[in-house]
Scaffold this motif. Structure first.
Motif, mmCIF file in Angstrom:
data_model
loop_
_atom_site.group_PDB
_atom_site.id
_atom_site.type_symbol
_atom_site.label_atom_id
_atom_site.label_comp_id
_atom_site.label_asym_id
_atom_site.label_seq_id
_atom_site.Cartn_x
_atom_site.Cartn_y
_atom_site.Cartn_z
ATOM 1 N N ASP A 200 -11.422 -2.511 2.585
ATOM 2 C CA ASP A 200 -10.223 -3.318 2.815
ATOM 3 C C ASP A 200 -9.310 -2.557 3.769
ATOM 4 N N ASN A 201 -9.158 -3.086 4.975
ATOM 5 C CA ASN A 201 -8.390 -2.369 5.984
ATOM 6 C C ASN A 201 -6.906 -2.308 5.643
ATOM 7 N N ALA A 202 -6.399 -3.300 4.924
ATOM 8 C CA ALA A 202 -4.970 -3.316 4.592
ATOM 9 C C ALA A 202 -4.598 -2.146 3.686
ATOM 10 N N THR A 203 -5.468 -1.825 2.738
ATOM 11 C CA THR A 203 -5.191 -0.733 1.802
ATOM 12 C C THR A 203 -5.939 0.539 2.158
ATOM 13 N N ARG A 204 -6.802 0.459 3.192
ATOM 14 C CA ARG A 204 -7.616 1.598 3.615
ATOM 15 C C ARG A 204 -8.402 2.185 2.440
ATOM 16 N N SER A 205 -9.035 1.278 1.698
ATOM 17 C CA SER A 205 -9.809 1.695 0.528
ATOM 18 C C SER A 205 -10.995 0.759 0.338
#
Length: 401
Positions: A200-205
């Motif tokens: 998930d690029n938004a949370t970088r996880s």
């Protein structure tokens, strides 16, 4: 992103690959593998998977089904492969890995089922429909076997890449299991879906997807229907750092690919246990109007990140120094990547024949690149072990005989 990771965490690999190219031992347009590091990565991954009680099937497509890669994984303690298609299965089988999982993501063609059942003898065979299940069962019966079948399932809210769709409705899984069990030559063994984990690029996880929840719910429905043992195959964005997500959801199988060569999205952001073990190497062809053109053929970058400024090391000598970094533009995916274009502004101009090294998350099997396995970097005596095409077949380079 991955070039910075390579320069920082495996600089000896970068310099060894460049030196071998300068010596005429590695061709341009080649994915190069550090087989020592692959072996180390496989060993630590297997240990973590064992700790969570997970079966491990190695994915080899991202590195072109290279036989040296398969043997390195085997030395690291992983003895089975997941085959994305029959070409993968055949290459891994020839290299010594047993077929742990076949049919997911790509179903087995009808007239190849007999070979799959007879020669590959997969531990698990995924089917998307009753028709494909019947083909697998008939082939297994003819080979004198009873085949474990995995049912690919789906429900509302699940994520599938365009063109990957297929499978049984998760709500019908109890009836599906009964139908597969009724086939002569087969038995129902479990469930699968993809992707179970996704960056998930938004949370970088890396997070579990709805698909993983679907698998867990379907397994629970099967247990309530009296089936105590259900295999749950849950692939996607798999590194040793995320195996707890799978174990907590009840998964029994995992399928590392990019994790074994240190190129999952999370590897670009955090120092995970696996080190980077793959790079793309080519060379400068010619200069034209302020740009140096390097040979392409393998410039496919798996789009897990938003677009970012691409750079490469360009040098006549082995180096990981900042001074060798150059901005590079590559053709869009809709074009043929005959060349990449290196910006020469503000730097001494590269020369024809200079080595060019990229670090990116690739999918070598969809390219026309060479795949080169290198051993001995850890001992300071690097040597080329394999030069193969994307089907794991030896290439005669640099001789035609």
């Amino acid at each position: 992103m991955f070039l910075d990771l390579l320069r920082r965490r495996n600089p000896a690999f970068v310099e060894a690959a460049m030196a071998l190219h300068r010596a005429g031992q590695i061709p341009a347009n080649a994915y190069v593998l550090d087989l020592d590091t692959v072996e180390d990565n496989a060993r630590l991954f297997k240990a973590e998977a064992d700790r969570h009680g997970l079966k491990v099937f190695a994915m080899t497509k991202q590195v072109g089904r290279n036989s040296g890669f398969s043997r390195a994984v085997l030395r690291g303690g992983i003895d089975r492969a997941v085959a994305v298609d029959m070409a993968c299965a055949i290459a891994c089988h020839k290299a010594g890995l047993k077929t742990g999982h076949l049919g997911h993501l790509v179903q087995v063609p009808r007239f190849e089922a007999a070979m799959a059942a007879r020669d590959l003898q997969p531990d698990y065979w995924t089917v998307f429909s009753d028709d494909k299940a019947a083909e697998a069962a008939a082939a297994a019966k003819a080979a004198g076997r009873t085949q474990n079948l995995m049912a690919r399932i789906h429900t509302a809210g699940d994520t599938f890449y365009k063109g990957h769709e297929g499978g049984f409705p998760a709500e019908d899984i109890a009836a599906v299991a009964d139908r597969l069990d009724a086939l002569d030559g087969a038995r129902f063994a479990g469930l699968t879906s993809f992707p179970a984990l996704l960056y998930d690029n938004a949370t970088r996880s890396v997070k579990p997807t709805h698909n993983l929840t679907t698998l867990a719910r379907a397994a629970d429905a099967l247990r309530k229907a009296g089936r105590a043992e259900v295999e749950i195959n849950a692939p996607g964005t798999t590194s040793s750092a995320v195996l707890h997500h799978l174990a907590n959801a009840g998964a029994t199988q995992c399928e590392p690919g990019n994790g074994l060569h240190g190129t999952t999205p999370l590897h670009a952001l955090e120092d995970l246990p696996e080190r980077p073990a793959v790079l793309y190497l080519t060379e400068v062809s010619h200069l034209h109007q302020g740009r140096a053109y390097c040979f392409g053929g393998g410039l496919y970058i798996d789009p897990v990140f938003p677009d970012y400024g691409l750079k490469a090391l360009v040098s006549a000598e082995p180096t990981v120094a900042d001074a060798a970094l150059r901005p590079v533009e590559i053709p869009p995916p809709s074009a043929i990547d005959y060349y990449g274009m290196i910006d020469c502004a503000g730097h001494p101009a590269p020369r024809s024949g200079d080595t060019v090294v990229f670090g990116f998350r690739g999918q070598a099997f969809v390219t026309r690149a060479y795949i080169v396995g290198v051993r001995g970097i850890a001992s300071g005596a690097p040597r080329v072990e394999t030069i193969e095409n994307i089907f794991g077949q030896a290439e005669p380079w640099p001789n035609l005989s």
